[in-house]
Each structure stands twice: as structure tokens, then as C-alpha cells.
Write a protein that holds these residues in place. Sequence first.
Motif, PDB file in Angstrom:
ATOM      1  N   ASN A  10       0.821  -1.206   0.000  1.00 24.50           N
ATOM      2  CA  ASN A  10       0.000   0.000   0.000  1.00 24.50           C
ATOM      3  C   ASN A  10       0.860   1.263   0.000  1.00 24.50           C
ATOM      4  O   ASN A  10       0.534   2.250  -0.663  1.00 24.50           O
ATOM      5  N   THR A  41      -9.817   1.835  -2.450  1.00 20.79           N
ATOM      6  CA  THR A  41      -9.244   1.860  -1.102  1.00 20.79           C
ATOM      7  C   THR A  41     -10.299   2.242  -0.068  1.00 20.79           C
ATOM      8  O   THR A  41     -10.372   1.646   1.011  1.00 20.79           O
ATOM      9  N   GLN A  42     -11.150   3.223  -0.404  1.00 24.15           N
ATOM     10  CA  GLN A  42     -12.204   3.612   0.541  1.00 24.15           C
ATOM     11  C   GLN A  42     -13.196   2.471   0.772  1.00 24.15           C
ATOM     12  O   GLN A  42     -13.595   2.196   1.910  1.00 24.15           O
ATOM     13  N   ARG A  75       2.432   1.895  -3.490  1.00 23.54           N
ATOM     14  CA  ARG A  75       1.485   2.493  -4.433  1.00 23.54           C
ATOM     15  C   ARG A  75       1.350   3.995  -4.191  1.00 23.54           C
ATOM     16  O   ARG A  75       1.323   4.800  -5.129  1.00 23.54           O
ATOM     17  N   GLN A  76       1.254   4.384  -2.923  1.00 23.47           N
ATOM     18  CA  GLN A  76       1.117   5.809  -2.596  1.00 23.47           C
ATOM     19  C   GLN A  76       2.350   6.597  -3.010  1.00 23.47           C
ATOM     20  O   GLN A  76       2.252   7.671  -3.619  1.00 23.47           O
ATOM     21  N   GLY A 105     -12.548  -0.643   0.409  1.00 26.16           N
ATOM     22  CA  GLY A 105     -11.804  -1.653   1.158  1.00 26.16           C
ATOM     23  C   GLY A 105     -11.783  -1.369   2.649  1.00 26.16           C
ATOM     24  O   GLY A 105     -11.826  -2.300   3.471  1.00 26.16           O
ATOM     25  N   GLN A 106     -11.728  -0.107   3.011  1.00 21.71           N
ATOM     26  CA  GLN A 106     -11.758   0.259   4.432  1.00 21.71           C
ATOM     27  C   GLN A 106     -13.091  -0.101   5.072  1.00 21.71           C
ATOM     28  O   GLN A 106     -13.133  -0.541   6.233  1.00 21.71           O
ATOM     29  N   ALA A 119      -8.320   3.768  -7.804  1.00 20.41           N
ATOM     30  CA  ALA A 119      -7.410   3.629  -6.657  1.00 20.41           C
ATOM     31  C   ALA A 119      -8.019   4.255  -5.413  1.00 20.41           C
ATOM     32  O   ALA A 119      -7.938   3.696  -4.308  1.00 20.41           O
ATOM     33  N   GLU A 149      -5.203  -4.781  -2.016  1.00 22.34           N
ATOM     34  CA  GLU A 149      -5.154  -5.777  -0.933  1.00 22.34           C
ATOM     35  C   GLU A 149      -6.503  -6.486  -0.835  1.00 22.34           C
ATOM     36  O   GLU A 149      -6.795  -7.354  -1.643  1.00 22.34           O
ATOM     37  N   GLY A 180      -7.300  -1.909   1.152  1.00 24.83           N
ATOM     38  CA  GLY A 180      -6.494  -1.379   0.060  1.00 24.83           C
ATOM     39  C   GLY A 180      -7.054  -1.868  -1.263  1.00 24.83           C
ATOM     40  O   GLY A 180      -7.553  -2.994  -1.350  1.00 24.83           O
ATOM     41  N   TRP A 181      -6.981  -1.030  -2.298  1.00 20.74           N
ATOM     42  CA  TRP A 181      -7.544  -1.468  -3.577  1.00 20.74           C
ATOM     43  C   TRP A 181      -6.796  -2.663  -4.134  1.00 20.74           C
ATOM     44  O   TRP A 181      -7.381  -3.495  -4.825  1.00 20.74           O
TER      45      TRP A 181
END
Length: 433
Positions: A62, A397-398, A65-66, A400-401, A393, A189, A186-187
Motif C-alpha cells: 500500500n 481503497t475507501q 502504491r502511494q 476496502g476500508q 485507486a 489488498e 487497500g484497492w
Amino acid sequence: MYSRNALRAATALTLIAVGAAQAEEITIATVNNGDMIRMQGLTDDFTAKTGHEVEWVTLEENVLRQRVTQDIATKGGQFDIMTIGMYETPIWARQGWLVPLDDLPADYDIDDILPAMRDGLSVDGTLYAAPFYGESSMIMYRTDLFEEAGIEMPDAPTWDFVADAARKITDRDNEIYGICLRGKAGWGENMAFLTTMANSFGARWFDEDWTPQFDQPEWKEAITFYLDLMEDAGPPGASTNGFNENLSLFQQGKCGMWIDATVAASFVTNPDDSSVADSVGFALAPDTGLGKRANWLWAWALAIPAGTQKEEAAKDFINWATSKDYLALVAEKEGWANVPPGTRTSLYENPNYADIPFAQMTLESIRAANPNEPTVEPVPYVGIQFVAIPEFAGIGTQAGQEFSAALAGQQTAEEALEKAQALTADEMEAAGY
């Protein structure tokens, strides 16, 4: 007037000086997985052949990627080579952010790269990132636990079979969990896994009008199935487990099954690292009978950001690290089972590799993945475990959270899906879809 010997000496000194002038130190951002760490240990071979030195920046997935996204978008110039994948490559190439790899030497043999990998890393027929390894996903399972329970794993199981088996082989008193699945947000993960799982249940991210679909029954069925299965047969703290954490659990003998990247096969069957190396079997990712399996398509690849001052040295490294010769180097040093998989046709035609127990299942899994038709119902996007648009992305990710929070018991499946629907709709509307 020079003597012949003096002329030879002068020529040799000139060549040394030119070589020294051309030698560079390149900085490479990469992911902290076993194949990349193995590559770092072999970098002396590259330096000996080229004179170039390498500085490695090794990061958790993660974070990588950032860092690379921020650096390339702002033209930060921190890296000469970036480890990226099939999601970023076509998007960044179209932005003009990547150097085309259209002048690699003939003996690199670009046509030897598996078509699925080459196509996913190209734009209009031009390669923009070279695959270091390619993968799909599959089931890795403990054959000894299945034998003890009197269960036989089919080559192509259903989700119902997997769930039933996972519950039967769970032994919490002895810290053996029937199944380990990604839960870390994570997108790339947990959403990589959950998106493929949802595909197999008939779900999709968007309909043909780009309307988010988290409010549809297929997503509810998939997420509820996942949460119930993990509650009954998953390890504690699963909401913080990604690829590396589940790999460690499996190697310690604590997972009866693990559905994840095919590239993990060499790590779970390596007796130096895995306590269950001699008791691992492989099967295709599961389905629900709708025609789509829960397997993805991905390549970790090496790309050169436009604007680097060390383009030629970076190309020299990519030529070295993703070549047939590199595969032979790993085989010589570490054995054929540890060669980076999933990139070259010639590897799967090599008789030395044919007897590796996971080789054929890896190839079958890669061939079963179709990013152009990833779902049961039609969709307007390309990508199996991701949607190939720049906005994904962030929304991935959002979302995924939210699903990670549901796995941690902080909210229900319905609440997570409702929030995922709302945030995705807002982002897509703001982006003009």
C-alpha cells in the motif's frame, strides 16, 4: 607517433574512461515480497555486467502504491525505476508519464512474454512496463489436513465446497484455521480478493451506465458469505492481514487453505521457509456455477518514469531483471521452483520447469482470467480485480476500508455496502461519469 603497444594501452584507458563515465547509480522503488527481495540479493550480477549500481527503496504494498503515484504525478524524480502493475501502466502511459520500452535488444525476445501479460502492460501495441512476474490467484491447501478430515479437493471447486471444507478442518485449540483470506484495506489488498470473489457471485462494480452496484443482491451475497466464512474458519485479527501476513500464517502451518496469488506457491513449498512445504496442494479459485471463477490477473512490472536522467541505465536494468537469462540465474542459484513465474512462454516449455508441482495450475489460472470480460453481466470497464479508470485507486481503497471494518466487527455487511455505494456514487459523479 604511438607504438602499437602504446596505442593499445591508450585505447584500453579510453574504454575504461568511457565505461566509468557511463556507469550510473539508479534508484528502484519496489514491493517487499519474496521475489523482489531475492532479486536484490542477485543485483551484484547486474553491477558486474554493466557497472551500474542500484539503490533499493523497498516498501509495503500500500505504501509503495502511494509513494510512486505521488512521485510520478508531481514529477518528483525520486526513482529511476518503479515497480507498478497492470492497473497503473496503461493509465500512466496514456498520460505520457512512462518511457516506452520499444527499443529493448532483440535477444530480449519480447514476443516470448505471455500474451496476457504483454497486452496488460502495453498501450497501442507498445510495451511500457516489463513483467518481473505474472500471476493469477488460486487455492493453496494443506493436503495432510484434507486427508485427516477425509476430504478430497477437486481441481475446480465451488465456494460451497471450500466453505464446508474450511469449517471441517478448523481446529482453533491448535491454532489451525480453515481458511486465510485478505482483510487488510487497500484497492490492491482486500479489494483485489473481494472483487474477484464478487465477480464469481455474479456481482460487478458498475453496470453499463457506470452506476455503482454495491446495492445489488449479488454483492450482499458475496460479502455476507465472506464475513460468515471468516468468522467461522478464519484467523483472529484477519482485518489486518494482507498477502504477506497470510503467507506467514500458511508457512507456519496455521492455514488449512489460502486463496491468493499464484506467485506464493514457491514460498509455501520451500522447505527453508515453510513448515508445511511437503503437504501443499493447488486448485483453481472457486466459483458458484455462474461461469466466472474468483481469480485475478496481475503482473508486478518494472517501468521507467518519464524525465529520469538515467534512462539508459534503467533500461539496462529492466533488460537484465526481466530476461530469460535472469530466470536461468535464479534457477542456478535458488532452483527452478523459485524462478519468477507467469511471464514467459519459454519457461512453461522448459522441461526443467514442467515438473514443478504448481507450474501447470499457475498457467491454467492465468489463462482462465479475462480482463475484457471479467463479470457474468456486461460491464463498461476492463480489469478483473480492479477497474481500469484513474478514480479506482481512491474508491477501491475507501470501499476496502469499509469491508475491513465489517470484518473487524465494527459494522454489518449491510452498513459497509451502503457506505461503499454512497462513496462510489459520489466519486463517480464528481469525476463526470
